[in-house]
Enzyme design. Structure first.
Site, PDB file in Angstrom:
ATOM      1  N   ARG A  56      30.558 -22.701   2.976  1.00  0.00           N
ATOM      2  CA  ARG A  56      29.563 -23.234   1.986  1.00  0.00           C
ATOM      3  C   ARG A  56      28.227 -22.657   2.288  1.00  0.00           C
ATOM      4  NH1 ARG A  56      25.067 -25.693   0.797  1.00  0.00           N
ATOM      5  NH2 ARG A  56      25.455 -27.637   2.263  1.00  0.00           N
ATOM      6  N   GLU A  57      27.582 -23.483   3.201  1.00  0.00           N
ATOM      7  CA  GLU A  57      26.298 -23.131   3.499  1.00  0.00           C
ATOM      8  C   GLU A  57      26.128 -21.775   3.991  1.00  0.00           C
ATOM      9  OE1 GLU A  57      22.197 -23.423   3.659  1.00  0.00           O
ATOM     10  OE2 GLU A  57      23.197 -25.208   3.519  1.00  0.00           O
ATOM     11  N   HIS A 116      31.667 -28.501  -2.305  1.00  0.00           N
ATOM     12  CA  HIS A 116      30.364 -29.170  -2.255  1.00  0.00           C
ATOM     13  C   HIS A 116      29.920 -28.864  -3.490  1.00  0.00           C
ATOM     14  CE1 HIS A 116      25.833 -29.122  -1.869  1.00  0.00           C
ATOM     15  NE2 HIS A 116      26.140 -29.710  -0.860  1.00  0.00           N
ATOM     16  N   THR A 210      16.454 -30.766   3.532  1.00  0.00           N
ATOM     17  CA  THR A 210      16.763 -29.557   2.766  1.00  0.00           C
ATOM     18  C   THR A 210      15.867 -28.405   3.180  1.00  0.00           C
ATOM     19  OG1 THR A 210      17.885 -30.985   1.014  1.00  0.00           O
ATOM     20  CG2 THR A 210      17.089 -28.463   0.340  1.00  0.00           C
ATOM     21  N   HIS A 239      18.202 -28.533   7.940  1.00  0.00           N
ATOM     22  CA  HIS A 239      17.808 -27.070   8.110  1.00  0.00           C
ATOM     23  C   HIS A 239      16.847 -26.729   9.211  1.00  0.00           C
ATOM     24  CE1 HIS A 239      19.317 -24.993   4.476  1.00  0.00           C
ATOM     25  NE2 HIS A 239      19.650 -26.220   4.221  1.00  0.00           N
ATOM     26  N   HIS A 334      16.035 -19.556  42.469  1.00  0.00           N
ATOM     27  CA  HIS A 334      16.849 -20.028  41.624  1.00  0.00           C
ATOM     28  C   HIS A 334      18.198 -19.509  42.116  1.00  0.00           C
ATOM     29  CE1 HIS A 334      14.871 -21.153  37.745  1.00  0.00           C
ATOM     30  NE2 HIS A 334      14.074 -21.120  38.618  1.00  0.00           N
TER      31      HIS A 334
END
Length: 446
Positions: A56-57, A116, A210, A239, A334
């Site tokens: 959807r998004e 949606h 949004t 967002h 490291h």
């Protein structure tokens, strides 16, 4: 894992670090002293759900075009990963969108299927006819959207919301009501509309950042406030315009939200929303057992590759978990610590995601412990002192040019050949020691 023989230079780009690294085992259990406060009874960090919105998004991402076959493939992959909900584009968007929605609803997936829609009866009627398990209703509540988008006042919004919600509920499926642009909406207006829809029995209300303007403190305050107003679940949609989407999602859960909207690689309108992988990284650091019990994390890389191919993008080098250097260690200090205990410089265990860690030793920053590990992998024997000597040679060449694994292996093998071919003379063997007077005479003659 030994590096491959045909590895590129250490600075060559974006290939899997397996070409320039040493795999090391994981020792010790990962612990995080900064996890959620167990005394915070409102926190849902250990019992959250995901609404996966790639279909959807994600369809609103600039380069996205998902045909039916691709949508079905992505939906199945998301379901296999273990998401709780899959959100689809509104069937009102196009005829194909409606057809695709119906097709995915018929797959029999474990995840619940949502669509949606706008807060409009025409959309609601169409949505319930597709066979979805739930409907996500949204309408803008900020002054910006009320003036320049739909042009409706709060009374109209409340009346429309009640009508749509009662209609959807009458069909026995889930319903969520969300304000759009929540963080730029008037707080009184926002709480009033949420209170109204909560009273008529929505399953959840949604907060939507949004435009990506919210920061974690604002998120915490709004969710906590809303928690005192409604009895239903709270869903949040963030967002990433200002880079806070993952942090905001985590903070929302700490404040009592129940569900977070995500998409694979965070794809969506503009620069997208909270990424599935990024949130998994954040959540497993907070509650490893819960996340491992719920989601098939070893499927994440394949899922991201699937979506990346579909929208024609590369997975970012700094992507949480699956970025090509996410579990690669380069600096000598490291590397030494990682070889002793990976938890020294890792909060995430790559094995949880079906991945491996690597020590990147083909560079001038390398340390002798990393080189000693490589010597052992090559089944050679050098003392610690000799490993330090060969490391110095590697560093010297690394100051001149970029190195690759073949360069380092060649230096190690040549050094090993030299030290093993040179006779080792015991100090107690007198006759083998150079005669001191003769040596002095030779030097004088020179």
């Amino acid at each position: 894992m030994c590096a491959t023989d045909n590895a590129p230079a250490a600075n060559a780009a974006p290939e899997k670090p397996s070409n320039v690294g040493v795999e090391v085992g994981h020792t010790g259990e990962q612990t995080n002293p900064y996890g959620a406060n167990p005394a915070d009874f409102l926190s849902n960090v250990s019992k959250f759900q995901l609404i996966e919105s790639t279909l959807r998004e994600g369809e609103q991402f600039a380069s996205a075009f998902f045909d039916t076959e691709t949508k079905i493939e992505i939906a199945k992959a998301l379901d296999d990963f273990g998401v709780d909900y899959i959100e689809l584009t509104s069937p009102a968007a196009s005829e194909q969108s409606r057809s695709d929605c119906e097709a995915i609803c018929k797959l029999g997936l474990k995840a619940k299927i949502l669509t949606h829609i706008r807060c409009h009866m025409d959309d609601a009627r169409l949505a319930v006819s597709t066979g979805v398990d739930g409907v996500d209703v949204v309408i803008g509540t900020s002054q910006f959207l009320r003036q320049y988008s739909h042009g409706k006042d709060m009374n109209y919004i409340a009346q429309s919301a009640v009508e749509v919600i009662e209609f959807v509920k009458s069909h026995g499926i889930e319903i969520r009501f969300s304000s759009e642009d929540s963080f730029r909406s008037d707080l009184v207006d926002l709480l009033n509309i949420y209170r109204t829809v909560d009273k008529i029995g929505v399953n959840r209300v949604g907060i939507a950042d949004t435009v990506g303007c919210a920061n974690p403190r604002q998120v915490y305050e709004l969710v906590r406030t809303l928690k005192s107003v409604v009895s239903c679940d709270i869903e949040c949609h963030f967002h990433n315009d200002t880079g806070c989407a993952i942090a905001n999602a985590y903070t929302a859960l700490e404040a009592g939200a129940n569900l977070i909207d995500v998409s694979v690689l965070g794809i969506g309108e503009r620069n997208g929303i909270t990424s599935l992988g990024g949130l998994m990284a954040r959540m497993i650091a907070a509650d490893r057992d819960y996340v491992l019990s719920k989601y098939k994390l070893h499927k994440l890389r394949d899922l991201e590759n699937l979506v990346a191919d579909a929208v024609q993008v590369n997975i970012p080098f700094n992507n949480p978990i699956t970025g090509f250097c996410a579990f690669t260690h380069k600096a000598g200090i490291h590397a030494k610590a990682i070889l002793a205990n990976p938890s020294t410089y890792e909060i995430l265990n790559p094995a949880d995601f079906g991945l491996t860690r690597y020590i990147h030793f083909a560079n001038r920053l390398t340390g002798w412990n990393a080189i000693k590990s490589r010597v052992d992998q090559l089944n050679l024997h050098l003392t610690d002192a000799q490993c330090k000597d060969v490391t110095a040679k590697i560093k010297k060449l690394g100051d001149v040019r970029s190195l690759n694994i073949d360069d380092v292996d060649s230096i190690i093998r040549e050094f090993h050949a030299d030290v093993t071919s040179t006779p080792t003379v015991a100090a107690t063997e007198g006759p083998a020691v150079e005669d001191e007077p003769a040596a002095k005479k030779a030097k004088t003659e020179e």
